[in-house]
Every structure is written in structure tokens, then in C-alpha cells.
Enzyme design. Structure first.
Site, PDB file in Angstrom:
ATOM      1  N   LYS A   1       0.739  -1.264   0.169  1.00  0.00           N
ATOM      2  CA  LYS A   1      -0.239  -0.281  -0.220  1.00  0.00           C
ATOM      3  C   LYS A   1       0.949   0.848   0.214  1.00  0.00           C
ATOM      4  CE  LYS A   1      -3.850   3.036   1.196  1.00  0.00           C
ATOM      5  NZ  LYS A   1      -4.924   3.185  -0.459  1.00  0.00           N
TER       6      LYS A   1
ATOM      7  N   LYS B   1      -0.430  11.279   4.986  1.00  0.00           N
ATOM      8  CA  LYS B   1      -0.380  10.523   6.230  1.00  0.00           C
ATOM      9  C   LYS B   1       0.634   9.161   4.900  1.00  0.00           C
ATOM     10  CE  LYS B   1      -2.472   6.634   7.464  1.00  0.00           C
ATOM     11  NZ  LYS B   1      -4.423   6.328   7.765  1.00  0.00           N
TER      12      LYS B   1
HETATM   13  P1  NAD Z   1     -11.743   8.419   9.184  1.00  0.00           P
HETATM   14  O1  NAD Z   1     -11.407   9.024  10.063  1.00  0.00           O
HETATM   15  O2  NAD Z   1     -13.474   9.061   8.565  1.00  0.00           O
HETATM   16  O3  NAD Z   1     -13.143   6.972   9.770  1.00  0.00           O
HETATM   17  C1  NAD Z   1     -12.535   6.124  10.926  1.00  0.00           C
HETATM   18  C2  NAD Z   1     -13.445   6.216  12.026  1.00  0.00           C
HETATM   19  O4  NAD Z   1     -12.196   5.469  13.422  1.00  0.00           O
HETATM   20  C3  NAD Z   1     -13.832   7.457  12.617  1.00  0.00           C
HETATM   21  O5  NAD Z   1     -15.381   6.888  12.608  1.00  0.00           O
HETATM   22  C4  NAD Z   1     -13.881   6.920  14.078  1.00  0.00           C
HETATM   23  O6  NAD Z   1     -14.238   7.704  14.568  1.00  0.00           O
HETATM   24  C5  NAD Z   1     -13.180   5.991  14.192  1.00  0.00           C
HETATM   25  N1  NAD Z   1     -12.412   5.884  15.505  1.00  0.00           N
HETATM   26  C6  NAD Z   1     -11.175   6.454  15.574  1.00  0.00           C
HETATM   27  N2  NAD Z   1     -10.252   5.751  17.089  1.00  0.00           N
HETATM   28  C7  NAD Z   1     -11.587   4.167  17.547  1.00  0.00           C
HETATM   29  C8  NAD Z   1     -11.070   3.685  18.335  1.00  0.00           C
HETATM   30  N3  NAD Z   1     -10.616   3.287  19.209  1.00  0.00           N
HETATM   31  N4  NAD Z   1     -12.891   2.682  18.663  1.00  0.00           N
HETATM   32  C9  NAD Z   1     -13.413   2.790  17.676  1.00  0.00           C
HETATM   33  N5  NAD Z   1     -13.574   3.823  16.361  1.00  0.00           N
HETATM   34  C10 NAD Z   1     -12.560   4.556  16.412  1.00  0.00           C
HETATM   35  O7  NAD Z   1     -11.233   7.216   8.592  1.00  0.00           O
HETATM   36  P2  NAD Z   1     -11.326   7.178   6.626  1.00  0.00           P
HETATM   37  O8  NAD Z   1     -11.218   7.933   5.545  1.00  0.00           O
HETATM   38  O9  NAD Z   1     -12.254   6.095   7.213  1.00  0.00           O
HETATM   39  O10 NAD Z   1     -10.045   6.645   6.623  1.00  0.00           O
HETATM   40  C11 NAD Z   1     -10.093   4.866   7.586  1.00  0.00           C
HETATM   41  C12 NAD Z   1      -9.043   4.073   7.082  1.00  0.00           C
HETATM   42  O11 NAD Z   1      -8.817   3.861   6.425  1.00  0.00           O
HETATM   43  C13 NAD Z   1      -7.200   5.294   7.357  1.00  0.00           C
HETATM   44  O12 NAD Z   1      -6.153   3.762   7.640  1.00  0.00           O
HETATM   45  C14 NAD Z   1      -7.085   5.745   5.922  1.00  0.00           C
HETATM   46  O13 NAD Z   1      -5.675   6.077   5.602  1.00  0.00           O
HETATM   47  C15 NAD Z   1      -7.300   4.588   4.962  1.00  0.00           C
HETATM   48  N6  NAD Z   1      -8.204   4.800   3.700  1.00  0.00           N
HETATM   49  C16 NAD Z   1      -9.018   6.324   3.034  1.00  0.00           C
HETATM   50  C17 NAD Z   1      -9.077   6.077   2.081  1.00  0.00           C
HETATM   51  C18 NAD Z   1     -10.680   7.275   1.501  1.00  0.00           C
HETATM   52  O14 NAD Z   1     -10.355   7.694   0.692  1.00  0.00           O
HETATM   53  N7  NAD Z   1     -10.856   7.729   2.514  1.00  0.00           N
HETATM   54  C19 NAD Z   1      -8.636   5.970   1.415  1.00  0.00           C
HETATM   55  C20 NAD Z   1      -7.850   4.075   1.648  1.00  0.00           C
HETATM   56  C21 NAD Z   1      -7.514   4.210   2.482  1.00  0.00           C
END
Ligand code: NAD
Length: 296
Positions: free
Chosen positions: A169, A244
């Protein structure tokens, strides 16, 4: 059909959990945000009162959390103590390779099954069930995870042992950042030379400068109508997220002793764009920094 705990129902996790429900699984949802849980319940999941409660009743667990520190805290603080022996864990968050190997190694030591399974594809792919999963873990754990990941994606690829999914990734995203910046520079130069953007696209997309950054995610308005460039650079994939991933790639390169001078330069440019207020813009918006129009 299985009982699956889903922890982390943000931008990505909410769509992924909904696709597990659509595939007929019973999804037990937990997030620190009550709104995120309510949204998952609207999509057919059941609310759990804590990560531990969700996991205790499940045979498989998906986590989709922001970063390595969250993944370490949730697994070590809540999941390991509550899950039944043999539970299958799929961490789909994008995190550092060291945390993935640490948490995955602990899980296997404790008699659980674990894969790191970060995704390529943004929010639309999470909602549409068309993500690509890059998976690290044993062949047996990969085979067990594949059936669940298939319900959320269009491709599920094993990269190697624990941590290999995260390695794939961050290498992929470092390459994406470099090709995006190169594509933006070329369009900005073409413009200064009086070359029409559509003409340059028509030529370069069929010549040796072609890449995904040009033909699927073109950073200038016009050539590909569905890209963020045609929507004020609204993400898509936010600059802060790309930054990030580039930091993760640079940390990993330092630890592994790999020379990644263009990756370092890409990180510096995205950090500059972020500092200038571009963090919430799509990562292709760096075009505006490079053509000098950011802030106009
Ligand atoms: P986001 O911030 O929208 O969602 C993360 C969620 O995790 C939040 O709802 C938060 O409340 C929850 N959370 C945090 N700590 C927690 C805990 N201790 N217990 C329970 N819930 C908890 O982020 P996202 O955009 O959904 O991204 C999630 C992952 O996917 C990241 O690692 C990101 O790098 C990866 N990602 C994102 C994308 C994108 O386009 N957004 C694409 C590929 C990969």
C-alpha cells in the site's frame, strides 16, 4: 453467513460495513462516534456498546481506523481480551508496517488469525464494493479472509506474510504521489508553453507519459469529467491522507535503508500544500500549487 464485528465506521468503514450487510452477514458495529454507529444501523448493522462487546459475539472482525496508534490501542486494549480463540481479524486501516507486524504477530501468538488488508480506492469504491485489498498474512488466514473481503472489493490480492499488505500500500501510494506531481508539472508547463490542456491530454495519454494519474485521475479540469479537478478539487482522496501515506513510506524507507529521493520530494511538496491550506483538497489539487494559482 457470519457474525462480523466492524470497528471504525468513518468515511470508508461505513460503506464497507453496508456491503457486508448486503452480502447477508450480521454486522455488529462500533465506533467512538455515536453518529457513525447510527449511520451503520441505518444500513442494517446492529449497534454494539463497545469494541469488546462487538468482538465477543463475532467470528470475524474488521477494523478500519485512522492510524497505527489506534489499531494498537484497540487490539491490545479491547479486542484481544474479548475475542474467542481462533477469531479472524482483518485490519483494513492504512498503518505503518511495524505496527501491522506487531499487532498481527501478537494476534497469531495468542491463537487468533490475522491479516493486514489495506485498501486502494476511495470513499466511492468503499460504497460501491469495488475496493482493491492488498493482503499480508499466512496463506490459510488469507483464504479465510478472502470470502469477507470479496464482499467489499473487486480484487483481493495476497502480497505476502504479515505486514506485506501495508508495504504494498505505501509503495503504491508513494508511486501515485510521484506520478501525480509529475503529471501536474507537465500540464502546468504545457499551459505556459501555450499548449491546450485537452490537446496535451489527447497526445500524452497515448504516448509514453501516460499513467493512471493522467488517464483515470487527470488533475486539470476537462479531459476526464468525473475527476475532482472538475469539482473544485473536492476529495476523492484528501491531501492530508496522501501526506500521511507518504510519511509512512519515508519512515519505512529510513528503517529499511532504501533510497527514495523522489518519495522524499513528494512528501515535502504535499507537506507544503498542506501547510498552505490544501489538506482538505483532493491530492490532485497540488496542480494549483504547481501552476501558481493556489490561493487566487
Ligand atoms: P475516518 O476518520 O473517516 O474514520 C475512522 C473512524 O475510526 C472514525 O469514525 C473514528 O471515530 C473511528 N475511531 C477512531 N478511534 C477509534 C476507536 N478507538 N474505537 C472505535 N472507533 C474509532 O477515516 P477513513 O477515511 O474512513 O479512513 C480509515 C482508514 O482507511 C485510514 O487508515 C485511511 O488512511 C485509510 N484509507 C482511506 C481512504 C479514503 O479515501 N478516505 C482510502 C484508502 C485508505
Amino acid at each position: 453467513m457470519a457474525k462480523i464485528a466492524f470497528i471504525g465506521l468513518g468515511n470508508m468503514g461505513s460503506g464497507m460495513a453496508a456491503n457486508l450487510v448486503k452480502a447477508g452477514h450480521e454486522v455488529l458495529a462500533f465506533d467512538l462516534s455515536a453518529d457513525a454507529v447510527a449511520h451503520a444501523v441505518n444500513s442494517g448493522a446492529s449497534a454494539a456498546a463497545s469494541a469488546g462487546d462487538a468482538v465477543a459475539a463475532a467470528e470475524a472482525v474488521v477494523t478500519m481506523l485512522p492510524a497505527g496508534k489506534h489499531v494498537r490501542a484497540v487490539y491490545e486494549g479491547e479486542i484481544f481480551g474479548a475475542a474467542a480463540p481462533g477469531t479472524l481479524f482483518m485490519d483494513c486501516s492504512t498503518i505503518d508496517v511495524a505496527s501491522a507486524r506487531h499487532v498481527g504477530g501478537l494476534a497469531v501468538e495468542k491463537g487468533f488469525r490475522f491479516v493486514d488488508a489495506p485498501v486502494s480506492g476511495g470513499v466511492a469504491a468503499a460504497q460501491g464494493g469495488t475496493l482493491t485489498f492488498m493482503v499480508g498474512g499466512s496463506e490459510a488466514d488469507f483464504a479465510a479472509a478472502e470470502v469477507f473481503l470479496d464482499a467489499m472489493g473487486k480484487a483481493v490480492l495476497r502480497a505476502g506474510d504479515l505486514g506485506a499488505g501495508q508495504a504494498a500500500k505505501i509503495c503504491n501510494n508513494m508511486l501515485l504521489a510521484i506520478t501525480m506531481i509529475g503529471t501536474c508539472e507537465a500540464f502546468a508547463l504545457a499551459d505556459k508553453l501555450g499548449l491546450d490542456a485537452q490537446k496535451f491530454f489527447d497526445i500524452s495519454s497515448r504516448a509514453s507519459g501516460q499513467s493512471w494519474s493522467m488517464t483515470s485521475y487527470c488533475p486539470v479540469p476537462g479531459p476526464i469529467p468525473t475527476t475532482p479537478a472538475n469539482n473544485g478539487y473536492k476529495p476523492g482522496f484528501a491531501t492530508a491522507m496522501m501526506l500521511k501515506d507518504l510519511k509512512l513510506a519515508q519512515d519505512a524507507a529510513q528503517t529499511a535503508g532504501a533510497a527514495t529521493p523522489l518519495g522524499a520530494q513528494a512528501e515535502a511538496l504535499y507537506a507544503m500544500f498542506d501547510n498552505l491550506g490544501g489538506g482538505a483538497s483532493d491530492f490532485s489539487g497540488i496542480y494549483k500549487l504547481l501552476d501558481g494559482s493556489w490561493g487566487d
